[in-house]
Design a protein around this motif. Structure first.
Motif, mmCIF file in Angstrom:
data_model
loop_
_atom_site.group_PDB
_atom_site.id
_atom_site.type_symbol
_atom_site.label_atom_id
_atom_site.label_comp_id
_atom_site.label_asym_id
_atom_site.label_seq_id
_atom_site.Cartn_x
_atom_site.Cartn_y
_atom_site.Cartn_z
ATOM 1 N N VAL A 10 4.149 -59.780 34.161
ATOM 2 C CA VAL A 10 3.533 -59.444 35.447
ATOM 3 C C VAL A 10 2.198 -60.172 35.586
ATOM 4 O O VAL A 10 1.829 -60.624 36.675
ATOM 5 C CB VAL A 10 3.329 -57.916 35.565
ATOM 6 C CG1 VAL A 10 2.521 -57.569 36.806
ATOM 7 C CG2 VAL A 10 4.682 -57.207 35.598
ATOM 8 N N GLY A 11 1.481 -60.309 34.472
ATOM 9 C CA GLY A 11 0.152 -60.920 34.469
ATOM 10 C C GLY A 11 -0.914 -59.880 34.192
ATOM 11 O O GLY A 11 -1.066 -58.930 34.966
ATOM 12 N N TRP A 12 -1.633 -60.069 33.082
ATOM 13 C CA TRP A 12 -2.673 -59.102 32.706
ATOM 14 C C TRP A 12 -3.772 -59.025 33.763
ATOM 15 O O TRP A 12 -4.457 -58.016 33.892
ATOM 16 C CB TRP A 12 -3.286 -59.490 31.356
ATOM 17 C CG TRP A 12 -2.365 -59.253 30.198
ATOM 18 C CD1 TRP A 12 -1.343 -60.069 29.787
ATOM 19 C CD2 TRP A 12 -2.346 -58.122 29.322
ATOM 20 N NE1 TRP A 12 -0.693 -59.506 28.710
ATOM 21 C CE2 TRP A 12 -1.297 -58.315 28.399
ATOM 22 C CE3 TRP A 12 -3.128 -56.960 29.225
ATOM 23 C CZ2 TRP A 12 -1.000 -57.389 27.388
ATOM 24 C CZ3 TRP A 12 -2.840 -56.035 28.223
ATOM 25 C CH2 TRP A 12 -1.786 -56.259 27.320
ATOM 26 N N ASP A 13 -3.927 -60.100 34.518
ATOM 27 C CA ASP A 13 -4.982 -60.115 35.534
ATOM 28 C C ASP A 13 -4.526 -59.488 36.847
ATOM 29 O O ASP A 13 -5.284 -59.421 37.798
ATOM 30 C CB ASP A 13 -5.444 -61.560 35.769
ATOM 31 C CG ASP A 13 -4.291 -62.458 36.211
ATOM 32 O OD1 ASP A 13 -3.120 -62.142 35.898
ATOM 33 O OD2 ASP A 13 -4.569 -63.479 36.872
ATOM 34 N N LEU B 5 -4.223 -53.149 38.027
ATOM 35 C CA LEU B 5 -5.425 -52.382 38.333
ATOM 36 C C LEU B 5 -5.172 -50.932 37.942
ATOM 37 O O LEU B 5 -4.218 -50.313 38.415
ATOM 38 C CB LEU B 5 -5.729 -52.461 39.838
ATOM 39 C CG LEU B 5 -5.646 -53.851 40.495
ATOM 40 C CD1 LEU B 5 -5.910 -53.749 41.991
ATOM 41 C CD2 LEU B 5 -6.628 -54.819 39.846
ATOM 42 N N PHE B 6 -6.040 -50.410 37.079
ATOM 43 C CA PHE B 6 -5.824 -49.048 36.601
ATOM 44 C C PHE B 6 -5.948 -48.034 37.746
ATOM 45 O O PHE B 6 -6.814 -48.123 38.602
ATOM 46 C CB PHE B 6 -6.809 -48.686 35.479
ATOM 47 C CG PHE B 6 -6.560 -47.306 34.959
ATOM 48 C CD1 PHE B 6 -5.491 -47.066 34.109
ATOM 49 C CD2 PHE B 6 -7.358 -46.234 35.350
ATOM 50 C CE1 PHE B 6 -5.211 -45.781 33.658
ATOM 51 C CE2 PHE B 6 -7.090 -44.953 34.898
ATOM 52 C CZ PHE B 6 -6.019 -44.732 34.053
ATOM 53 N N ARG C 55 -10.612 -53.448 29.073
ATOM 54 C CA ARG C 55 -11.663 -53.681 30.068
ATOM 55 C C ARG C 55 -11.095 -54.407 31.297
ATOM 56 O O ARG C 55 -11.452 -54.124 32.430
ATOM 57 C CB ARG C 55 -12.796 -54.492 29.429
ATOM 58 C CG ARG C 55 -14.159 -54.208 30.003
ATOM 59 C CD ARG C 55 -15.301 -54.682 29.121
ATOM 60 N NE ARG C 55 -15.047 -55.940 28.449
ATOM 61 C CZ ARG C 55 -15.050 -56.075 27.116
ATOM 62 N NH1 ARG C 55 -15.291 -55.033 26.335
ATOM 63 N NH2 ARG C 55 -14.816 -57.251 26.574
ATOM 64 N N GLN C 56 -10.176 -55.324 31.000
ATOM 65 C CA GLN C 56 -9.573 -56.092 32.084
ATOM 66 C C GLN C 56 -8.803 -55.169 33.048
ATOM 67 O O GLN C 56 -9.028 -55.198 34.257
ATOM 68 C CB GLN C 56 -8.614 -57.113 31.454
ATOM 69 C CG GLN C 56 -8.240 -58.260 32.340
ATOM 70 C CD GLN C 56 -7.395 -59.288 31.586
ATOM 71 O OE1 GLN C 56 -6.971 -59.092 30.448
ATOM 72 N NE2 GLN C 56 -7.133 -60.395 32.248
ATOM 73 N N ILE C 57 -7.923 -54.362 32.488
ATOM 74 C CA ILE C 57 -7.068 -53.532 33.339
ATOM 75 C C ILE C 57 -7.851 -52.369 33.949
ATOM 76 O O ILE C 57 -7.628 -51.989 35.089
ATOM 77 C CB ILE C 57 -5.852 -53.013 32.524
ATOM 78 C CG1 ILE C 57 -4.933 -54.184 32.189
ATOM 79 C CG2 ILE C 57 -5.086 -51.944 33.291
ATOM 80 C CD1 ILE C 57 -3.730 -53.817 31.344
ATOM 81 N N ALA D 83 -10.115 -54.927 38.873
ATOM 82 C CA ALA D 83 -10.406 -54.232 40.134
ATOM 83 C C ALA D 83 -11.724 -54.708 40.723
ATOM 84 O O ALA D 83 -11.851 -54.873 41.943
ATOM 85 C CB ALA D 83 -10.424 -52.723 39.912
ATOM 86 N N GLU D 84 -12.713 -54.947 39.851
ATOM 87 C CA GLU D 84 -14.008 -55.422 40.365
ATOM 88 C C GLU D 84 -13.858 -56.743 41.100
ATOM 89 O O GLU D 84 -14.445 -56.969 42.151
ATOM 90 C CB GLU D 84 -15.021 -55.551 39.223
ATOM 91 C CG GLU D 84 -15.569 -54.200 38.786
ATOM 92 C CD GLU D 84 -16.723 -54.304 37.801
ATOM 93 O OE1 GLU D 84 -17.410 -53.292 37.633
ATOM 94 O OE2 GLU D 84 -16.917 -55.390 37.200
#
Lengths: 350, 294
Positions: B248-251, B254-255, B281-283, B288-289
Motif C-alpha cells: 500500500v505504501g508506508w507513506d 494515516l493513523f 512515527r510515520q503512520i 498526517a502532518e
C-alpha cells in the motif's frame, strides 16, 4: 485411495462453451416452448454481463468455441488437458419468467451433453441451473445426477438475492446429496446495481466489480450458515480473481470475532470454513507482474485453494508456463490434478 | 471521531472527549467527522445545504474554537455540487477545516462528471477529499442484493471504497485534477493492492474503452490516494500485515482511532506487528502532518 485415481491427469476447471443461438435448443424443447421461442424470436439471449460478448475481452487467437472441434484444437490439445470442465454462461439464468428459465436450462444441459460431452470423453459439464426457481433447479440436479459427466452446478455471482438465503437451500441440498460442486461464476443478472454506489459508466468498471460481488456473496454463504447445514458442500468461485481472498478473510475473521453473537451458529472462523469448503479458479489472475510477489500471494492464499483454469476463450489466460506456475512442477500438479480431484467428488467416481 | 446520535450520545461532549481520548492518548491533532443526518445522502437538496452549513458552523463554534487540537471536516451537499462549491468557498479560508467529506455509498458513482465542480474547488483550495464509510445512496449494499446481517452490511459498506476508487480513477478524475488528493477513511486498506492489480490487468485488456486514461490505474492510485488505518487488519500470519503496508505504501497510511465507535482502535494495541520507532512515527504522525498540512 485418491493417489491412485489421480494419477497424472491434467484438469482444466473452466472452459467456456457458448451456445450460438437459441435455435440450437429447439430440438430439446417441448411443443409449447418451441412455439414460444420461435414466435417470440428469442435468438441469442446473451447474458449482458458476459464479457465474451465484448471483443476486447477475447483473445485474438481464440475467437470461437461453439463446436467441439474448436474446443479440442484450441483449449484441450495445446495444454495436454485430460479433463476439462465446461461452463456455459447463458441468459436463461437472467430471465424473469421462471418457467422459461426452467425450460431453457433443461434444453441447454441436454444440448451440452449431446454436442460436447458425448463427442469428447475428456469433457465434463456444469449444469446450468434455473435458480430463479430453486425447487425446479433442485429437480434439474436430480434429473441429471445419474449422468456422471456432469460434475458441477452453475450459478451467477449476482442474481435475485444474496446466495446464502434460505430460499436457495434446496439447490445446496441437492448438490450436496449428489456430490456436485456449486460453481459460482462471475457475472450479474443486474437485479441490483453492480456496485453499492450505483450503475457505473463503463464495462471495465463492471468487470472491476465482479471480485467484490463474489466476496459479498461468499460472506452471505458463510453468515447464513450454508456450510453448517451442508457440511460436505464444495463451492468453486470461477473467474472472479484470487488475490482478494487473504485480505477478505482477515477482515471477515475480525468481524466474526467482534460480531459472532449475531451469527452464533458459526462455530469456526470464516478462514477455517472457507479453507474446507471453497476453492477458486486461477484465471483471471489478478496479481502483479513481479514473480516474487506472486509467490508470496500464492502462499497467502494457500496452494490447496487454487484450481487451474484457462478460462478459454477469454483473454485472461497468461499462457501455459505463465507465473505463478513457471518452474514449479509440484505447485502445478496441485493446481491441475490434486486440488480438482479433491474438489469435484464426481470426478473421482468415473 | 464521530458525532452520530441526537441527545448526548458518545462523542458529543468535548470535556469528556479530552479526558477519555485526547489527553490519555496524547493526540496532537484530532480530525472530527460529523456523520449526523447523513447529509451526503440527503435527497432534499435545500435541506442538505442547510444541514451542511449548520454542521460546519457548529464545528467551529462548539469544537474548533474551544479546543486547538481539533480539526474540522467540511460537510457538503454532494448531490448539489453548486451549493457544495459555495460552501467550500465560504469555509476554505478557515484552515482548521482540513478536508471535504463525501459519502462513498452515493446516489451515483462519484467519478461522474456532475461531481467534478466539487473536485475543481477541492484542488483549487488544496483541500483533500475525505471519503468516509457511510451513505444511503439507494442502491443495494451489494451487487447481489440486500444482505441479512450486520456483519455483512459492515463489510458491504467497506466495499464502497473500491466502488468509489474505481469510479474516480476510471472516469479520469485524476487526469483532469492531477493534484486532487483523496483519503479513504474507515474503508480499510488491505483490499487496495489486489483491487489495483485487478484494475491494471483489466486496463491492459480493455483500455480502448477509456482512452482518456493515459496511465494504468495504479499510477493514479499511487499518486492520489491515502488511507486511514482503522479498523486495523489482523492477519493470522503477522508478517502479512507488514507486506500489506509495503504494497500500500508506508507513506500512505494515516493513523485513526474511530473514537467513539465499538470497533475503534487503541493506539497502544492496534498494531499486531512490531513497528520501528520511525515506522510508528510515520503512520501515527508524520504522514498526517504532511497530508493535512498541519
Amino acid at each position: 485411495m485418491l493417489q491412485s485415481l489421480v494419477s497424472e491427469k491434467k484438469i482444466d476447471c473452466d472452459v467456456h462453451v457458448t451456445l450460438p443461438t437459441t435455435a440450437k435448443l429447439v430440438p430439446y424443447l417441448d411443443d409449447y416452448w418451441r412455439e414460444q421461442v420461435t414466435t417470440r424470436g428469442i435468438d441469442r439471449l446473451e447474458l449482458t454481463s458476459d464479457i465474451s460478448n465484448i471483443s476486447p475481452a477475447l483473445r485474438p487467437d481464440w475467437k470461437a468455441s461453439s463446436d467441439v472441434e474448436t474446443v479440442r484444437t484450441l483449449a484441450l490439445e495445446p495444454f495436454g488437458t485430460d479433463i476439462a470442465i465446461c461452463n456455459c454462461l447463458y441468459g436463461a439464468q437472467a430471465v424473469y419468467n421462471a418457467d422459461l428459465a426452467v425450460a431453457l436450462c433443461r434444453a441447454m444441459n441436454d444440448w451440452l451433453a449431446e454436442e460436447f460431452l458425448s463427442k469428447d470423453e475428456r469433457l465434463r459439464g456444469s449444469i446450468v441451473l434455473p435458480w430463479q426457481h430453486p425447487e425446479k433447479a433442485a429437480l434439474e440436479i436430480e434429473r441429471l445426477a445419474s449422468d456422471r459427466r456432469f460434475v458441477q452446478v452453475s450459478m451467477i455471482a449476482m442474481g435475485d438475492m444474496p446466495l446464502g438465503r434460505r430460499a436457495l437451500w434446496p439447490i445446496y441440498a441437492a448438490a450436496e446429496a449428489h456430490g456436485f460442486a456449486v460453481g459460482i461464476h462471475a457475472g450479474t443478472t443486474y437485479r441490483f446495481a453492480p456496485w453499492t454506489n450505483g450503475w457505473p459508466s463503463y464495462h471495465i468498471e463492471d468487470q472491476a466489480a465482479q471480485s467484490v460481488g463474489v466476496q459479498t456473496q461468499l460472506l452471505s454463504l458463510i453468515t447464513e450458515g450454508v456450510f453448517e447445514e451442508y457440511p460436505k458442500l464444495k463451492v468453486v468461485l470461477i473467474d472472479s480473481g484470487v488475490t482478494w481472498l487473504p485480505p477478505f478473510l482477515w477482515r471477515i475473521d475480525k468481524l466474526w470475532r467482534g460480531l459472532r453473537m449475531e451469527v452464533p451458529w458459526l462455530k469456526r472462523s470464516p478462514t477455517e470454513i472457507v479453507s474446507e469448503h471453497v476453492r477458486l479458479t486461477l484465471q483471471p489472475f489478478d496479481g502483479p507482474k513481479d514473480a516474487q510477489v506472486i509467490q508470496e500471494l500464492v502462499a497467502q492464499i494457500g496452494e490447496h485453494m487454487l484450481l487451474f483454469s484457462t478460462d478459454y476463450p477469454r483473454w485472461n489466460f497468461d499462457g501455459t508456463d505463465a507465473v505463478p506456475l513457471r518452474g514449479q512442477p509440484d505447485l502445478m500438479r496441485k493446481l491441475r490434478t490434486e486440488n480438482p480431484f479433491e474438489t469435484y467428488a464426481r470426478l473421482r467416481e468415473v | 471521531m464521530h458525532g452520530h446520535h441526537p441527545a448526548a450520545p458518545p462523542g458529543s461532549d468535548l470535556d469528556f472527549m479530552r479526558e477519555q481520548h485526547l489527553d490519555p492518548f496524547n493526540i496532537i491533532n484530532g480530525i472530527l467527522i460529523p456523520l449526523f443526518g447523513n447529509v451526503g445522502s440527503e435527497r432534499n437538496l435545500g435541506y442538505a445545504e442547510a444541514l451542511a452549513t449548520a454542521h460546519n458552523d457548529w464545528q467551529v463554534a462548539e469544537w474548533l474554537d474551544k479546543e486547538s487540537r481539533l480539526r474540522g471536516t467540511l460537510v457538503v451537499s454532494q448531490d448539489d455540487p453548486v451549493a457544495a462549491v459555495k460552501e467550500i468557498q465560504r469555509c476554505a479560508r478557515d484552515r482548521r477545516f482540513v478536508q471535504i467529506m463525501l459519502a462513498p455509498r452515493s446516489s451515483e458513482p462519484l467519478g461522474r462528471q456532475r461531481y467534478w465542480p466539487i473536485y475543481e474547488a477541492a484542488e483549487a483550495h488544496d483541500l483533500p477529499l475525505g471519503i468516509h464509510s457511510y451513505g444511503i445512496g439507494g442502491h443495494a449494499s451489494t451487487g447481489g442484493g440486500w444482505p441479512s446481517f450486520y456483519m455483512e452490511e459492515h463489510y458491504a459498506t467497506t466495499m464502497g471504497g473500491p466502488a468509489t476508487m474505481s469510479s474516480l480513477v476510471l472516469e479520469g478524475v485524476f487526469e483532469r485534477f492531477p493534484k486532487l488528493r483523496v483519503v479513504l477513511v474507515e474503508i480499510g486498506f488491505a483490499w487496495v493492492p489486489s483491487f489495483v492489480w485487478r484494475m491494471d490487468r483489466l486496463w491492459e485488456r480493455m483500455r480502448s474503452e477509456i482512452p482518456h486514461l493515459i496511465h494504468p490505474p495504479s499510477h493514479y492510485v499511487k499518486r492520489n490516494f491515502w488511507y486511514t488505518t482503522q479498523p486495523m487488519e489482523e492477519p493470522g500470519r503477522r508478517d502479512d500485515l507488514r507486506r500489506t503496508f509495503d504494497w500500500v505504501g508506508w507513506d500512505r497510511l494515516l493513523f485513526s482511532t474511530d473514537y467513539p465507535h465499538w470497533d475503534q482502535d487503541d493506539p497502544a494495541y492496534a498494531f499486531n506487528i512490531k513497528l520501528t520507532p520511525t515506522e510508528r512515527r510515520q503512520i501515527c504522525r508524520d504522514n498526517a502532518e504532511q497530508f493535512y498540512r498541519f
